[in-house]
Design a protein around this motif. Sequence first.
Motif, PDB file in Angstrom:
ATOM      1  N   PRO A  19       0.834  -1.210   0.000  1.00 32.57           N
ATOM      2  CA  PRO A  19       0.000   0.000   0.000  1.00 32.57           C
ATOM      3  C   PRO A  19       0.866   1.256   0.000  1.00 32.57           C
ATOM      4  O   PRO A  19       1.905   1.316   0.643  1.00 32.57           O
ATOM      5  N   LEU A  24      -3.242   4.489   2.208  1.00 33.13           N
ATOM      6  CA  LEU A  24      -3.457   4.595   3.654  1.00 33.13           C
ATOM      7  C   LEU A  24      -4.259   5.847   3.991  1.00 33.13           C
ATOM      8  O   LEU A  24      -5.121   5.824   4.870  1.00 33.13           O
ATOM      9  N   GLU A  28      -7.915   5.988   5.858  1.00 37.14           N
ATOM     10  CA  GLU A  28      -8.177   6.840   7.022  1.00 37.14           C
ATOM     11  C   GLU A  28      -9.352   7.769   6.769  1.00 37.14           C
ATOM     12  O   GLU A  28     -10.170   8.000   7.654  1.00 37.14           O
ATOM     13  N   ARG A  35      -6.720   3.749  12.080  1.00 35.67           N
ATOM     14  CA  ARG A  35      -5.575   4.619  11.831  1.00 35.67           C
ATOM     15  C   ARG A  35      -4.285   3.816  11.741  1.00 35.67           C
ATOM     16  O   ARG A  35      -4.171   2.757  12.342  1.00 35.67           O
ATOM     17  N   PRO A  36      -3.278   4.375  11.042  1.00 36.16           N
ATOM     18  CA  PRO A  36      -1.964   3.745  11.071  1.00 36.16           C
ATOM     19  C   PRO A  36      -1.384   3.825  12.484  1.00 36.16           C
ATOM     20  O   PRO A  36      -1.606   4.813  13.199  1.00 36.16           O
ATOM     21  N   MET A  52      -0.995  -4.355   6.519  1.00 30.44           N
ATOM     22  CA  MET A  52      -0.861  -4.077   5.093  1.00 30.44           C
ATOM     23  C   MET A  52       0.605  -4.220   4.687  1.00 30.44           C
ATOM     24  O   MET A  52       1.291  -3.219   4.480  1.00 30.44           O
ATOM     25  N   SER A  95       3.436   2.453   9.722  1.00 36.70           N
ATOM     26  CA  SER A  95       2.501   2.982   8.724  1.00 36.70           C
ATOM     27  C   SER A  95       1.720   1.858   8.048  1.00 36.70           C
ATOM     28  O   SER A  95       0.708   2.100   7.403  1.00 36.70           O
ATOM     29  N   GLN A  96       2.166   0.612   8.200  1.00 44.80           N
ATOM     30  CA  GLN A  96       1.514  -0.532   7.572  1.00 44.80           C
ATOM     31  C   GLN A  96       0.623  -1.317   8.525  1.00 44.80           C
ATOM     32  O   GLN A  96      -0.108  -2.205   8.102  1.00 44.80           O
ATOM     33  N   LEU A  98      -2.536  -1.083  10.973  1.00 44.73           N
ATOM     34  CA  LEU A  98      -3.681  -0.230  11.254  1.00 44.73           C
ATOM     35  C   LEU A  98      -4.330  -0.684  12.559  1.00 44.73           C
ATOM     36  O   LEU A  98      -4.442  -1.879  12.818  1.00 44.73           O
TER      37      LEU A  98
END
Length: 106
Positions: A19, A24, A28, A35-36, A52, A95-96, A98
Motif C-alpha cells: 500500500p 493509507l 483513514e 488509523r496507522p 498491510m 505505517s503498515q 492499522l
Amino acid sequence: MRYSDRPDLDPSGREIPEPSADILARIEANHRDIRPLSCMSIGDSGSFEAMMMSPAKRDHLRALGVVIGASVSRDADGFYLDDGSRVDVSSELTSQLLFRPFGLEN
C-alpha cells in the motif's frame, strides 16, 4: 467492519503491491476510526485491525504476538501488547499496521 489478512494476489493472479501513503490516507478518510499505528499518541491504546504488508513481515510480527484483534498501547518507550511485552517496530511498519483506538469499536 473488521479487516483481516489481505490477499497477496488479485483475481487475475497478479501480485498486489504494497500500500502507498495515498491508499493509507484514503483508508483513514473512509474509516476515520481506523488509523496507522504511526498516528498512535503516547498513552493511547487500541486493537490491531489490519496488517498491510508482505506475508513475510506479517509472519514475523505474528510470531511476536502482533495479530489482528490484539491490543496495543503506546508509552514514552514505544509500543506494547496487552500482555506487557514490548514490540519494536520500524517507522515503515507503523505505517503498515492499522489499529482502532479503544472506545471507537463498531
